[in-house]
Design a protein around this motif. Sequence first.
Motif, PDB file in Angstrom:
ATOM      1  N   ASN A 131       0.852  -1.193   0.000  1.00 32.26           N
ATOM      2  CA  ASN A 131       0.000   0.000   0.000  1.00 32.26           C
ATOM      3  C   ASN A 131       0.892   1.249   0.000  1.00 32.26           C
ATOM      4  O   ASN A 131       1.701   1.446   0.912  1.00 32.26           O
ATOM      5  CB  ASN A 131      -0.910  -0.003   1.234  1.00 32.26           C
ATOM      6  N   LEU A 132       0.756   2.080  -1.036  1.00 31.46           N
ATOM      7  CA  LEU A 132       1.531   3.316  -1.147  1.00 31.46           C
ATOM      8  C   LEU A 132       0.647   4.499  -0.759  1.00 31.46           C
ATOM      9  O   LEU A 132      -0.492   4.593  -1.236  1.00 31.46           O
ATOM     10  CB  LEU A 132       2.028   3.519  -2.578  1.00 31.46           C
ATOM     11  N   THR A 133       1.152   5.399   0.052  1.00 31.17           N
ATOM     12  CA  THR A 133       0.411   6.604   0.428  1.00 31.17           C
ATOM     13  C   THR A 133       1.118   7.836  -0.143  1.00 31.17           C
ATOM     14  O   THR A 133       2.307   8.051   0.126  1.00 31.17           O
ATOM     15  CB  THR A 133       0.313   6.736   1.953  1.00 31.17           C
ATOM     16  N   TYR A 134       0.367   8.599  -0.937  1.00 36.86           N
ATOM     17  CA  TYR A 134       0.888   9.853  -1.501  1.00 36.86           C
ATOM     18  C   TYR A 134       0.099  11.008  -0.903  1.00 36.86           C
ATOM     19  O   TYR A 134      -1.137  10.996  -0.919  1.00 36.86           O
ATOM     20  CB  TYR A 134       0.751   9.863  -3.023  1.00 36.86           C
ATOM     21  N   GLU A 135       0.808  12.000  -0.393  1.00 34.01           N
ATOM     22  CA  GLU A 135       0.171  13.202   0.127  1.00 34.01           C
ATOM     23  C   GLU A 135       0.683  14.401  -0.662  1.00 34.01           C
ATOM     24  O   GLU A 135       1.899  14.635  -0.718  1.00 34.01           O
ATOM     25  CB  GLU A 135       0.480  13.363   1.620  1.00 34.01           C
ATOM     26  N   ASN A 136      -0.273  15.103  -1.309  1.00 31.18           N
ATOM     27  CA  ASN A 136       0.069  16.231  -2.191  1.00 31.18           C
ATOM     28  C   ASN A 136       1.115  15.812  -3.223  1.00 31.18           C
ATOM     29  O   ASN A 136       2.034  16.562  -3.558  1.00 31.18           O
ATOM     30  CB  ASN A 136       0.567  17.420  -1.377  1.00 31.18           C
ATOM     31  N   GLY A 137       0.947  14.585  -3.713  1.00 33.52           N
ATOM     32  CA  GLY A 137       1.809  14.071  -4.762  1.00 33.52           C
ATOM     33  C   GLY A 137       3.099  13.443  -4.284  1.00 33.52           C
ATOM     34  O   GLY A 137       3.825  12.846  -5.088  1.00 33.52           O
ATOM     35  N   LEU A 139       5.353  10.703  -2.128  1.00 32.76           N
ATOM     36  CA  LEU A 139       5.300   9.394  -1.470  1.00 32.76           C
ATOM     37  C   LEU A 139       5.744   9.557  -0.016  1.00 32.76           C
ATOM     38  O   LEU A 139       6.905   9.856   0.265  1.00 32.76           O
ATOM     39  CB  LEU A 139       6.219   8.388  -2.179  1.00 32.76           C
ATOM     40  N   THR A 140       4.814   9.378   0.901  1.00 33.55           N
ATOM     41  CA  THR A 140       5.130   9.577   2.315  1.00 33.55           C
ATOM     42  C   THR A 140       5.230   8.264   3.081  1.00 33.55           C
ATOM     43  O   THR A 140       5.834   8.227   4.157  1.00 33.55           O
ATOM     44  CB  THR A 140       4.060  10.458   2.989  1.00 33.55           C
ATOM     45  N   GLN A 141       4.629   7.199   2.533  1.00 30.24           N
ATOM     46  CA  GLN A 141       4.650   5.935   3.273  1.00 30.24           C
ATOM     47  C   GLN A 141       4.366   4.764   2.338  1.00 30.24           C
ATOM     48  O   GLN A 141       3.592   4.868   1.395  1.00 30.24           O
ATOM     49  CB  GLN A 141       3.598   5.971   4.380  1.00 30.24           C
ATOM     50  N   ALA A 142       5.041   3.645   2.611  1.00 30.97           N
ATOM     51  CA  ALA A 142       4.761   2.381   1.923  1.00 30.97           C
ATOM     52  C   ALA A 142       4.667   1.304   2.988  1.00 30.97           C
ATOM     53  O   ALA A 142       5.490   1.261   3.914  1.00 30.97           O
ATOM     54  CB  ALA A 142       5.861   2.059   0.924  1.00 30.97           C
ATOM     55  N   ALA A 143       3.670   0.455   2.873  1.00 32.53           N
ATOM     56  CA  ALA A 143       3.449  -0.555   3.909  1.00 32.53           C
ATOM     57  C   ALA A 143       2.972  -1.863   3.291  1.00 32.53           C
ATOM     58  O   ALA A 143       2.368  -1.876   2.220  1.00 32.53           O
ATOM     59  CB  ALA A 143       2.414  -0.059   4.922  1.00 32.53           C
ATOM     60  N   THR A 144       3.259  -2.962   3.980  1.00 36.66           N
ATOM     61  CA  THR A 144       2.726  -4.255   3.572  1.00 36.66           C
ATOM     62  C   THR A 144       1.248  -4.334   3.946  1.00 36.66           C
ATOM     63  O   THR A 144       0.746  -3.518   4.725  1.00 36.66           O
ATOM     64  CB  THR A 144       3.478  -5.401   4.271  1.00 36.66           C
ATOM     65  N   ARG A 145       0.555  -5.338   3.424  1.00 36.99           N
ATOM     66  CA  ARG A 145      -0.859  -5.517   3.753  1.00 36.99           C
ATOM     67  C   ARG A 145      -1.065  -5.825   5.228  1.00 36.99           C
ATOM     68  O   ARG A 145      -1.980  -5.326   5.864  1.00 36.99           O
ATOM     69  CB  ARG A 145      -1.447  -6.672   2.920  1.00 36.99           C
ATOM     70  N   GLY A 146      -0.187  -6.685   5.784  1.00 35.15           N
ATOM     71  CA  GLY A 146      -0.359  -7.100   7.179  1.00 35.15           C
ATOM     72  C   GLY A 146      -1.662  -7.847   7.360  1.00 35.15           C
ATOM     73  O   GLY A 146      -2.008  -8.737   6.575  1.00 35.15           O
ATOM     74  N   ASP A 147      -2.449  -7.468   8.370  1.00 33.78           N
ATOM     75  CA  ASP A 147      -3.739  -8.121   8.597  1.00 33.78           C
ATOM     76  C   ASP A 147      -4.884  -7.378   7.932  1.00 33.78           C
ATOM     77  O   ASP A 147      -6.059  -7.640   8.204  1.00 33.78           O
ATOM     78  CB  ASP A 147      -3.998  -8.275  10.101  1.00 33.78           C
ATOM     79  N   GLY A 170       2.251  15.401 -13.188  1.00 36.05           N
ATOM     80  CA  GLY A 170       1.047  16.140 -13.550  1.00 36.05           C
ATOM     81  C   GLY A 170       0.699  17.228 -12.551  1.00 36.05           C
ATOM     82  O   GLY A 170       1.258  17.304 -11.449  1.00 36.05           O
ATOM     83  N   GLU A 171      -0.257  18.081 -12.949  1.00 37.76           N
ATOM     84  CA  GLU A 171      -0.662  19.204 -12.106  1.00 37.76           C
ATOM     85  C   GLU A 171      -1.832  18.855 -11.193  1.00 37.76           C
ATOM     86  O   GLU A 171      -1.985  19.426 -10.119  1.00 37.76           O
ATOM     87  CB  GLU A 171      -1.039  20.400 -12.985  1.00 37.76           C
ATOM     88  N   ASN A 172      -2.670  17.898 -11.608  1.00 37.64           N
ATOM     89  CA  ASN A 172      -3.884  17.593 -10.850  1.00 37.64           C
ATOM     90  C   ASN A 172      -3.672  16.420  -9.909  1.00 37.64           C
ATOM     91  O   ASN A 172      -4.446  15.458  -9.898  1.00 37.64           O
ATOM     92  CB  ASN A 172      -5.032  17.298 -11.817  1.00 37.64           C
ATOM     93  N   VAL A 173      -2.600  16.472  -9.131  1.00 44.42           N
ATOM     94  CA  VAL A 173      -2.360  15.385  -8.179  1.00 44.42           C
ATOM     95  C   VAL A 173      -3.262  15.597  -6.963  1.00 44.42           C
ATOM     96  O   VAL A 173      -3.552  16.729  -6.582  1.00 44.42           O
ATOM     97  CB  VAL A 173      -0.882  15.328  -7.755  1.00 44.42           C
ATOM     98  N   PRO A 174      -3.715  14.518  -6.340  1.00 45.34           N
ATOM     99  CA  PRO A 174      -4.671  14.654  -5.230  1.00 45.34           C
ATOM    100  C   PRO A 174      -4.002  15.068  -3.916  1.00 45.34           C
ATOM    101  O   PRO A 174      -2.790  14.929  -3.738  1.00 45.34           O
ATOM    102  CB  PRO A 174      -5.252  13.248  -5.121  1.00 45.34           C
ATOM    103  N   GLU A 175      -4.834  15.490  -3.024  1.00 44.50           N
ATOM    104  CA  GLU A 175      -4.358  15.849  -1.688  1.00 44.50           C
ATOM    105  C   GLU A 175      -3.887  14.598  -0.948  1.00 44.50           C
ATOM    106  O   GLU A 175      -2.883  14.614  -0.237  1.00 44.50           O
ATOM    107  CB  GLU A 175      -5.491  16.535  -0.918  1.00 44.50           C
ATOM    108  N   LEU A 176      -4.633  13.497  -1.136  1.00 45.00           N
ATOM    109  CA  LEU A 176      -4.273  12.236  -0.488  1.00 45.00           C
ATOM    110  C   LEU A 176      -4.786  11.085  -1.338  1.00 45.00           C
ATOM    111  O   LEU A 176      -5.890  11.132  -1.862  1.00 45.00           O
ATOM    112  CB  LEU A 176      -4.904  12.142   0.905  1.00 45.00           C
TER     113      LEU A 176
END
Length: 762
Positions: A131-137, A139-147, A170-176
Amino acid sequence: MTAVEGWEDVPAEVRRRHAELAAEITDHRARYYEQDAPVVSDAEFDALMRELEGIEAEHPALVTPDSPTQRVGGAPTVLFAEVEHRERLLSLDNAMDDEELAAWAERVATELHGIDYHYLCELKVDGLAVNLTYENGQLTQAATRGDGRVGEDITANVRTIKEIPHRLKGENVPELVEIRGEVYFPTEEFDALNASFAEENERRRQENEERAREGKRPRAMIRLFMNPRNAAAGSLRQKDPHVTASRPLHMVVHGIGARVGFDIDNQSHAYRLLHDWGLPTARHNRVVGTLAEVRAFIKHFGEQRHSVEHEIDGVVVKVDEIALQGRLGATSKSPRWAIAWKYPPEEVTGRLAEIKVGIGRTGRATPYAVLAEPVKVAGSMVQYATLHNQEIVKAKDVLLGDTVVLRKAGDVIPEILGPVYDLRDGTEQAFVMPSHCPECGSELRPMAEGDIDLRCPNAERCPAQIRERIAFLGGRQCLDVEGLGYVAATALTQPLEPAEAPVRNEADIFRLTREKLLPIKVLVRDPKTGMPKLDDKTGKEKEVFFFATTKGEPKKSLQALIDNLEAAKQRPLWRFVNGLSIRHVGPVAAQALAREFRDLTKIFEASEEQLAAVEGVGPTIARSIQEWYAEEWHKEVLRNWEADGVRFTEEFADEEEAERPLEGLTVVVTGTLAGHTRDGAKEALTSRGAKVTGSVSKKTDFVVAGDNPGSKYDKAVQLGLPVLDDAGFTALLADGPSAARAHLGLPEPEEAGEAAEESVED
């Protein structure tokens, strides 16, 4: 596990089995998700889970929140910090057959009655869920699925994977946005990595022998990865990101979790958005409207699963419309709007009872594994698997008594991948390669300096080599004689006491008569075990006539074999050259020799220098041909064949074919052609001078694509290469490359160059 109302009404035996299964599954999940050290195959795990689900379906009182059926994945390990996902990651329910797929589709249709919807078909990548988490475009965190709720923080390691962007484009990247996908280890690189580990183990083994003499502690062996998924997980869970960076990891994204700042209406549209942001999306996805099209997609990739760059174990089918996904909802662990079709397993585990040695047609001694019990893999029952040679047995660190991982990919010969180390109990024993041929007693030895393989030198009289050569001669790559398969070759080459076998070697193959064939008997074998059956009356091994009925009358197969052998005398010259089983001479070299000399006698009269000068032959093959012909009994084979009417000269249909009109062209064949088998198409091309290769590159001149082409077709389109259908292929064979280009509406290469120059001037 916590008891609920009605639990005491469940029979004690059922409760006990339920508890056993729950504990076993929980342990396997920990090994798989947390330790990257599974001891059972996916198929065996699935079987345990389905048994547990069956018990709970019959006894609902056993369903509790902590049951494995209600949980996803495994708990995070202590190696990495815990990460709580913003939106839960679910697992997929499985469909093991068409009935289960149809039942899921019917439930969807019932719930969405009167609403238009579509299916999105995707390949189920056998990798590690991330699972990759992008904030304002960013990459702030990457994690395994876990449970599913809490995973492991592997951000530092994921940043080393080149195709995962640190910042979205791109310009239209999401907030989260949370982006889900699979990190995988490409199949080819996986084989190379394990090979490097095996080489290092052999080096350590030799070093440890010296250490033992000096009284020093031995160095530990490196554990080989069981499969690419295991390699991906092990590489991604390294404490040192530099180790992860050294591994060829890739990712494919397949979903979106929590999101802020944008909306999506279809899953497939979301993938286009992810691609625009610079994320690695799959190229094989397809949106279809009917279940029949879903089945076609499943069938296609079931046949082509080994042409994909990564391991797949099934197809994921989703309802494409996001709003309808919400309407269908989810259970505690699985979405109701998606299901995973599982292909038959290609990897299973079994106990290695013994290692035997088989002798091939060129005398090579090949160790092969014998399992204690047959196991079902890739849709068929298997009890034997190749181990290649004695050095491979050492490199794979396989011991007698081990629980081993067995793989059978499609029609490929089953292979032992390695042992399950965690199940060793100390009773296992090392394999010792025999010093003599198990069938004729000759001493095994390398046939040339530097050879790893040991061979039986008794080519003329070794029963195993004769049997294997006759079966090969009758096979598709040689004379293609219907009725002369392996069983028939075995029957023909075994002695008829007190007389000799009807076929002593290749010299006798065209001299078979009704009188020689009628007395042949074979052992009746149990189809499940392969062992000879015993006669109920005598207690001896049961025999039956192979070419005669119980009344002694000839079967139709007898005359058919004689007629087919007579017809085979007129086969193309290269098929006879290939059928002689000369070491190093395969179909390509055989065709090159036939084209150059056009006469079997002239091939063997040629000097070593003349043979080596033929394109595709070279000094090693030339020397091997001369060594083969130096044996007097080999000359007897040729004399008998010539006396029996075998055509020794190559005749061309016309001068155009003799001039090899496709000389210099490189062609790739993929898919199923209407008018040719795959081998037939390749033979038609090579006989006209084309070079047929197995991979597509910029140097490929044409790709011939029939029905259900694989990734070679995709790459050809990507590179802009000429792709011929059946009609185009016919044009290429009949009238050459110009006609094939005209069929496609393409200009000649010179014309294309002139057009390019004109466009530059304009």
